[in-house]
Enzyme design. Structure first.
Site, PDB file in Angstrom:
ATOM      1  CG  HIS A 239      -0.196   0.145   2.524  1.00 15.22           C
ATOM      2  ND1 HIS A 239       0.217  -0.935   3.262  1.00 15.22           N
ATOM      3  CD2 HIS A 239       0.190   1.245   3.227  1.00 15.22           C
ATOM      4  CE1 HIS A 239       0.828  -0.521   4.350  1.00 15.22           C
ATOM      5  NE2 HIS A 239       0.834   0.808   4.361  1.00 15.22           N
TER       6      HIS A 239
ATOM      7  CG  HIS B 257       7.051   5.074   1.719  1.00 20.26           C
ATOM      8  ND1 HIS B 257       6.941   6.247   2.433  1.00 20.26           N
ATOM      9  CD2 HIS B 257       6.659   4.084   2.557  1.00 20.26           C
ATOM     10  CE1 HIS B 257       6.501   5.982   3.655  1.00 20.26           C
ATOM     11  NE2 HIS B 257       6.324   4.663   3.756  1.00 20.26           N
TER      12      HIS B 257
END
Length: 300
Positions: free
Chosen positions: A127, A250
């Site tokens: 995610h 990220h």
């Protein structure tokens, strides 16, 4: 869901020896397996939480990790994020990156834990976070979800692709874990920043801390927009209002309980990312997890 254990008396053939399964050609078995359709995306939301094996925080049960948000009756851990289930080929590329990191840290005291699979070998979703781990009270859950859904719909943010361009090691806010992450490149129309602003301003209304931005910045923008009950609407034309936090987004691949030294950071800086940079991750919805319930909100 717990497995149901039946007693032997419930079997109609308990006294009969088990019959061996009928053999079939290996090729036929392989063909049948490969022809199965993929699971629907909503299936993963139903099983997004791991089984609770203890009512107290016991780090020994999960690799030394400590609960960031203590369990309190009436409080609901909440997270807003973009989810990615890598394909088989993508998973192979990501696994190779983790293998390279482990090779370069060979001899180090750092113990690396992959986020690609569970302890039982099941594939885990990856995610991009759009919020910190925050807490809502029981009476706030539905009103927050309704408001965020409405704001996301009004923003008219479309589906978009995200690529990654570098490898880094970052800690959580509490510095209890370090994550080995792929830094996300800035997508077209700046959609990651647009989603971040929506999330931060929605959570600010419920007195929750923002992700990346400072609380003062969020409060100042709310004041400049009138400070009323309506959240400021993200521009659908340029999408460039507000600060740029593109360098913060990220995708985490692995974690450890200790950080890297300067020398170790240089070592992982040599990991080959050429195949990773060719990947384009498609996001078509935003996930909101409140407690064990996951809501999937589609983008335009």
């Amino acid at each position: 869901m717990a497995l149901v254990q039946y007693s032997e008396s419930e079997s109609e053939a308990e006294n009969e020896p088990p019959q061996p399964p009928a053999k079939r050609p290996r090729q036929a078995a392989n063909n049948q397996t490969s022809s199965l359709p993929p699971l629907p995306a909503a299936f993963h939301d139903l099983y997004a939480s791991s089984t609770r094996v203890s009512v107290t925080d016991d780090p020994s049960l999960h690799g030394g990790r400590k609960r960031v948000i203590p369990h309190v009756e009436g409080n609901w851990p909440t997270h807003i994020y973009l989810e990615w289930y890598p394909s088989k080929d993508e998973l192979s590329i990501l696994s190779d990156v983790i293998a390279q990191i482990k090779d370069r840290l060979d001899g180090s005291t750092i113990q690396l834990h992959s986020l690609l699979h569970s302890d039982l070998g099941a594939q885990l979703p990856l995610h991009i976070s759009l919020s910190r781990p925050v807490v809502l009270r029981t009476e706030q859950r539905q009103s927050f979800l309704d408001m965020f859904q409405s704001q996301l719909k009004e923003s008219q943010i479309p589906t978009f692709n995200v690529s990654t361009n570098s490898l880094d090691c970052v800690s959580n806010y509490e510095k209890t874990r370090w994550f080995y992450v792929l830094r996300a490149a800035k997508p077209e129309e700046d959609n990651l920043n647009r989603l971040l602003r929506l999330s931060n301003r929605a959570l600010a209304r419920f007195e929750q801390p923002p992700l990346y931005e400072s609380s003062q910045d969020v409060a100042a923008e709310r004041k400049s927009n009138g400070g009323g009950t309506t959240l400021p609407r993200v521009s659908t034309e340029s999408g460039q209002s507000g600060a740029d936090y593109s360098h913060c987004f990220h995708i985490s691949l692995a974690w450890s309980l200790t950080g890297l030294s300067s020398a170790e950071r240089e070592l992982i800086g040599g990991v080959d990312l050429r195949k990773v940079r060719e990947l384009a991750v498609r996001f078509d919805c935003v996930k909101v997890k409140i407690g064990n319930h996951v809501s999937s909100i589609p983008l335009q």
